[in-house]
Enzyme design. Structure first.
Site, PDB file in Angstrom:
ATOM      1  N   GLY A  37      28.823 -25.877 -37.596  1.00  0.00           N
ATOM      2  CA  GLY A  37      29.778 -25.961 -38.699  1.00  0.00           C
ATOM      3  C   GLY A  37      31.028 -26.677 -38.227  1.00  0.00           C
ATOM      4  CB  ALA A  38      32.850 -29.604 -39.539  1.00  0.00           C
ATOM      5  NE  ARG A  74      25.670 -30.660 -33.936  1.00  0.00           N
ATOM      6  CZ  ARG A  74      25.458 -29.977 -35.057  1.00  0.00           C
ATOM      7  NH1 ARG A  74      26.093 -28.821 -35.245  1.00  0.00           N
ATOM      8  NH2 ARG A  74      24.651 -30.436 -35.999  1.00  0.00           N
ATOM      9  CG  ASP A 215      29.207 -31.654 -40.865  1.00  0.00           C
ATOM     10  OD1 ASP A 215      28.512 -31.439 -41.880  1.00  0.00           O
ATOM     11  OD2 ASP A 215      29.270 -30.866 -39.913  1.00  0.00           O
ATOM     12  CG  ASN A 225      27.645 -31.429 -45.884  1.00  0.00           C
ATOM     13  OD1 ASN A 225      28.282 -30.845 -45.022  1.00  0.00           O
ATOM     14  ND2 ASN A 225      26.932 -30.800 -46.794  1.00  0.00           N
ATOM     15  CE  LYS A 226      23.070 -29.770 -41.233  1.00  0.00           C
ATOM     16  NZ  LYS A 226      22.911 -30.379 -39.907  1.00  0.00           N
TER      17      LYS A 226
HETATM   18  C1  LIG Z   1      32.131 -26.163 -43.187  1.00  0.00           C
HETATM   19  S1  LIG Z   1      31.356 -27.266 -42.145  1.00  0.00           S
HETATM   20  C2  LIG Z   1      29.720 -26.840 -42.417  1.00  0.00           C
HETATM   21  C3  LIG Z   1      28.835 -28.022 -42.316  1.00  0.00           C
HETATM   22  O1  LIG Z   1      28.255 -28.097 -41.002  1.00  0.00           O
HETATM   23  C4  LIG Z   1      26.857 -28.005 -41.141  1.00  0.00           C
HETATM   24  O2  LIG Z   1      26.154 -28.745 -40.199  1.00  0.00           O
HETATM   25  P1  LIG Z   1      25.594 -27.990 -38.888  1.00  0.00           P
HETATM   26  O3  LIG Z   1      25.001 -26.697 -39.341  1.00  0.00           O
HETATM   27  O4  LIG Z   1      24.584 -28.969 -38.324  1.00  0.00           O
HETATM   28  O5  LIG Z   1      26.796 -27.825 -37.984  1.00  0.00           O
HETATM   29  C5  LIG Z   1      26.617 -28.545 -42.522  1.00  0.00           C
HETATM   30  O6  LIG Z   1      26.729 -29.946 -42.551  1.00  0.00           O
HETATM   31  C6  LIG Z   1      27.717 -27.874 -43.280  1.00  0.00           C
HETATM   32  O7  LIG Z   1      28.025 -28.387 -44.526  1.00  0.00           O
END
Ligand SMILES: CSC[C@H]1O[C@H](OP(=O)(O)O)[C@H](O)[C@@H]1O
Length: 326
Positions: A37-38, A74, A215, A225-226
């Site tokens: 999570g960013a 990352r 992100d 984003n994801k």
């Molecule tokens: C509030 S940031 C959350 C954001 O991060 C996630 O990616 P990951 O689980 O790979 O860190 C995803 O993009 C979420 O929206």
């Protein structure tokens, strides 16, 4: 001193903790998605670096090398390099104690930002709304309220009846494992669907709003984003469902163009296996980009801790950023 973090790879079935006490343990926790999570990886990166600098006081050159190790864990979320850079600058300017104070300031900033995203975003939700969300942009991705989940939580606190549809978010299943975990624990009415059901749910009129996290967001409103966010945005547009992005201004990247942003490619095993069980034959090829890009024309509004940005985003985000820097 250590930072104890929840190992999100074990959720929802097991609660497992992990200690972060320096740059390498922070890098490993971020890279292996113990934490993700960013905003949260920014906080963990900041503390990992600050704890090592306060323990070793290694001097400027070594400090810069440690910062690079953490920042490069990352590549897509802008919060990580930004937070690490703030801690490094504090150390170079004021020494180890200053670095720790900066890390604590970053934590508090993300905590308050998440709450304010909720306060502003709540205004977009109506009593009775069903909100679809993708991936996890809740407390497990930030600090406390979350970003995408913050407006939902505040709306419910204010008495609005909000229900959530969470898609599972293959391949790492942040929706099924993390968002559902958070919302069920909070007693929020949540329905889990597979990623392939989003279009069906919208076509049946089951979704009133979409809120996702981010992100990295560019000044012109391109949203990184994801993986899977882009197709949710396309479906939302097709079905006239407002598509909102919730992000703290620490996720705003004021300098990059879309072609500059690196989309993280993760281990093919994340696609080939589900919770340790192989689901595809040997020899099959795999793509595993962890993020995608949603163009601004598919984004109805961007919810920040300073208010809601509406198109044209370069103007509205510049204004909110200016307010934040006053
Ligand atoms: C509030 S940031 C959350 C954001 O991060 C996630 O990616 P990951 O689980 O790979 O860190 C995803 O993009 C979420 O929206």
């Amino acid at each position: 001193m250590v930072l104890r973090v929840l190992d999100q790879r074990a959720l929802p079935t097991r609660i497992r903790w992990r200690d972060v006490d320096g740059a390498e343990s922070a890098r490993d926790a971020i890279k292996t998605m113990v934490v993700r999570g960013a905003p949260l990886i920014g906080v963990v990166g900041a503390f990992g670096l600050a704890l090592e600098l306060s323990r070793r006081d290694p001097g400027p050159e070594a400090a810069r090398a440690l910062a690079e190790r953490v920042s490069s864990a990352r590549p897509t979320a802008v919060n990580l390099p930004r937070a690490v850079s703030r801690v490094l600058d504090s150390y170079l300017r004021g020494g180890a104690n200053e670095a720790l104070r900066e890390a604590e300031s970053i934590l508090e900033y993300e905590r308050e930002s998440a709450r304010m995203i909720g306060v502003h975003g709540e205004q977009l939700l109506m009593d009775g709304d069903v909100v679809l969300t993708h991936c996890n942009a809740g407390a497990l991705a930030t600090v406390e309220y979350g970003t995408a989940l913050a407006p939902i939580r505040v709306a419910i606190e204010m008495g609005k009846r909000i229900r959530v549809i969470a898609d599972e978010t293959r391949p790492v299943l942040q929706g099924a494992r993390l968002t559902a975990f958070e919302l069920v624990k909070d007693g929020i009415d949540t329905t889990l669907i597979s990623d392939t059901m989003v279009g069906y749910a919208m076509s049946k009129g089951l979704v009133n709003k979409v809120i996702v996290g981010a992100d990295r967001v560019l000044m012109d409103g391109h949203v990184f984003n994801k993986i899977g966010t882009y197709q949710v945005a396309i479906l939302a547009r097709t079905h006239h469902v407002p598509f909102y992005v919730a992000m703290p201004l620490s996720t705003l990247d004021p300098t990059s163009s879309p072609e500059d942003v690196v989309i993280e490619e993760r281990d093919p095993k994340e696609v080939l296996y589900v919770r340790g069980r192989r689901i595809a034959p040997r020899g099959v090829k795999v793509m595993n980009p962890a993020f995608d890009m949603t163009p601004p024309e598919y984004v109805s509004a961007i919810i920040t801790e300073r208010g809601i940005a509406e198109p044209p985003y370069r103007e509205s985000l510049t204004e909110l950023l200016g307010q934040a820097q006053q």
